[in-house]
Write an enzyme that holds these catalytic residues in place. Structure first.
Site, PDB file in Angstrom:
ATOM      1  N   SER A   1      30.005 -24.126 -22.588  1.00 41.09           N
ATOM      2  CA  SER A   1      29.886 -25.561 -22.434  1.00 41.09           C
ATOM      3  C   SER A   1      29.485 -26.186 -23.777  1.00 41.09           C
ATOM      4  O   SER A   1      30.123 -25.923 -24.795  1.00 41.09           O
ATOM      5  CB  SER A   1      28.884 -25.890 -21.318  1.00 41.09           C
TER       6      SER A   1
ATOM      7  N   ARG B   1      21.151 -37.117 -13.349  1.00 42.65           N
ATOM      8  CA  ARG B   1      21.325 -35.695 -13.045  1.00 42.65           C
ATOM      9  C   ARG B   1      22.159 -35.510 -11.782  1.00 42.65           C
ATOM     10  O   ARG B   1      23.029 -34.641 -11.723  1.00 42.65           O
ATOM     11  CB  ARG B   1      19.962 -35.036 -12.871  1.00 42.65           C
TER      12      ARG B   1
ATOM     13  N   ASP C   1      36.748 -25.049 -12.698  1.00 43.02           N
ATOM     14  CA  ASP C   1      35.947 -25.962 -13.519  1.00 43.02           C
ATOM     15  C   ASP C   1      36.529 -27.376 -13.477  1.00 43.02           C
ATOM     16  O   ASP C   1      37.644 -27.617 -13.929  1.00 43.02           O
ATOM     17  CB  ASP C   1      35.914 -25.439 -14.965  1.00 43.02           C
TER      18      ASP C   1
ATOM     19  N   HIS D   1      32.090 -25.436 -13.094  1.00 43.66           N
ATOM     20  CA  HIS D   1      31.628 -25.358 -14.479  1.00 43.66           C
ATOM     21  C   HIS D   1      30.395 -24.459 -14.618  1.00 43.66           C
ATOM     22  O   HIS D   1      30.269 -23.724 -15.604  1.00 43.66           O
ATOM     23  CB  HIS D   1      31.317 -26.759 -14.988  1.00 43.66           C
ATOM     24  N   ASP D   2      29.505 -24.506 -13.653  1.00 41.72           N
ATOM     25  CA  ASP D   2      28.292 -23.689 -13.715  1.00 41.72           C
ATOM     26  C   ASP D   2      28.577 -22.192 -13.664  1.00 41.72           C
ATOM     27  O   ASP D   2      27.673 -21.381 -13.869  1.00 41.72           O
ATOM     28  CB  ASP D   2      27.340 -24.059 -12.576  1.00 41.72           C
TER      29      ASP D   2
END
EC number: 2.3.1.31
Length: 343
Positions: A139, A205, A292, A321-322
């Site tokens: 990332s 967040r 992702d 993505h994580d």
């Protein structure tokens, strides 16, 4: 600021000029090292962390970095520096401006990914490191790794990046702007105080988490067991994650770091992105994550098409993505092959 356990700090007591015209009269660089530099000084692994992580990869990348892993301090001298603007020790908006005696606050000078990497190279010079066996990051960490290699092309011997891109896409920039807008709706966000923008940060967040995971991941883990009219699991989850970040980070740092992400463009002042990538001739491994949503595999495929000595792998993950933090087994299978490459 939060200083993680066993952190080291380098005080660079000279003016640092930033890409967008601002300056920092001095810079404090927080970092971790693990293991020892060998006699040949060729066992350095430099790890780059993602947006809100810290400089201890044994904490946030368990199974990839640390004892009895492929990147083991028994074999490697591992370095990870906290990024400029972060809340974990390196100079940031909550640091004291030596020229005013007060915290910078929201008036912290604007900085780019290249400024972040410039600071990393100041630390590298301080540590007297002239050869790096491997640069690794996912990332935002991958953004830094790519810039790090381009800034000093004769230092790094190999590159391993995940879920990253040659430039920040319009999609990502739009997400970042939505997060900044959330912070800016908090009437306290411009206050120069420890809790400035705290409520806005929680919302920012929550917005980010939508792009970090997948629809399937939310449906699988956050679907209510029985019909509800309120207090849904998914709602509680994003609120909880927002509160967690607010307790360990600061809105000013998050706002500035998201601005920094928007600046990522390997082709800026280098003719073109393709020309810049063509300069990366070292053995390179690139991993894309099929699910992702934030930085899709097409971005990693582009990197692999234009980096001359690149190998591309694509892995499945339920975590979107994580997955670059979670899919340790799959990552290690590919990393093991990378470490066997002739440098």
């Amino acid at each position: 600021m939060i200083y993680p356990k066993n952190i080291q700090v380098y005080q660079h007591q000279q003016v640092v000029e930033l890409e967008q015209g601002g300056t920092l009269p001095e810079v404090e660089i927080a970092y971790h090292t693990f293991g020892k530099l060998n006699a040949a000084k060729d066992n350095v692994v430099w790890v780059f962390h993602a947006l809100t992580a810290n400089s201890d990869p044994t904490d946030w990348w368990k199974g990839v970095i640390g004892n009895n892993t492929l990147i083991d301090p028994e074999q490697h001298f591992i370095v990870c520096a906290n990024v400029l603007g972060s809340f974990y020790g390196t100079t940031n908006p909550r640091s004291i401006n030596p020229e005013t005696g007060k915290q910078y606050g929201i008036d912290f000078p604007k900085f780019t990914v290249r400024d972040v990497v410039k600071i990393h190279h100041l630390l590298r010079q301080h540590l007297a490191i002239s050869t790096i066996k491997l640069c690794i990051g996912g990332s935002f960490g991958g953004h830094q790794a790519l810039e790090f290699v381009l800034m000093e092309p004769n230092i790094v011997q190999s590159l391993f990046v995940l879920a990253t891109t040659a430039r920040e896409t319009a999609w990502s920039i739009a997400i970042h702007e939505a997060q900044r807008m959330a912070i800016e709706t908090d009437p306290t966000w411009k206050d120069n105080s420890p809790k400035a923008g705290a409520t806005g940060l929680k919302t920012a967040r929550a917005l980010g988490l939508i792009s970090y995971r997948t629809i399937d991941a939310y449906v699988t883990t956050q679907t209510d067991d029985s019909p509800k009219l309120d207090q849904h699991k998914a709602a509680s989850y994003v609120r909880y994650q927002g509160e967690k970040l607010e307790k360990r980070f600061h809105a000013h740092c998050y706002w500035h770091l998201s601005k920094c992400l928007d600046t990522h463009h390997l082709g800026r002042d280098r003719s073109s992105i393709e020309a810049a990538l063509a300069q990366i001739t070292i053995p390179t491994t690139i991993i894309g994550i099929k699910s992702d949503l934030l930085i899709p595999p097409s971005e990693q495929q582009f990197l692999a098409q234009h980096i001359p000595n690149a190998n591309y792998y694509e892995i499945p993950s339920a975590f979107g993505h994580d997955g670059f933090l979670i899919e340790v087994k799959q990552i290690n299978t590919i990393l093991e092959q990378h470490l066997k490459l002739k440098l």
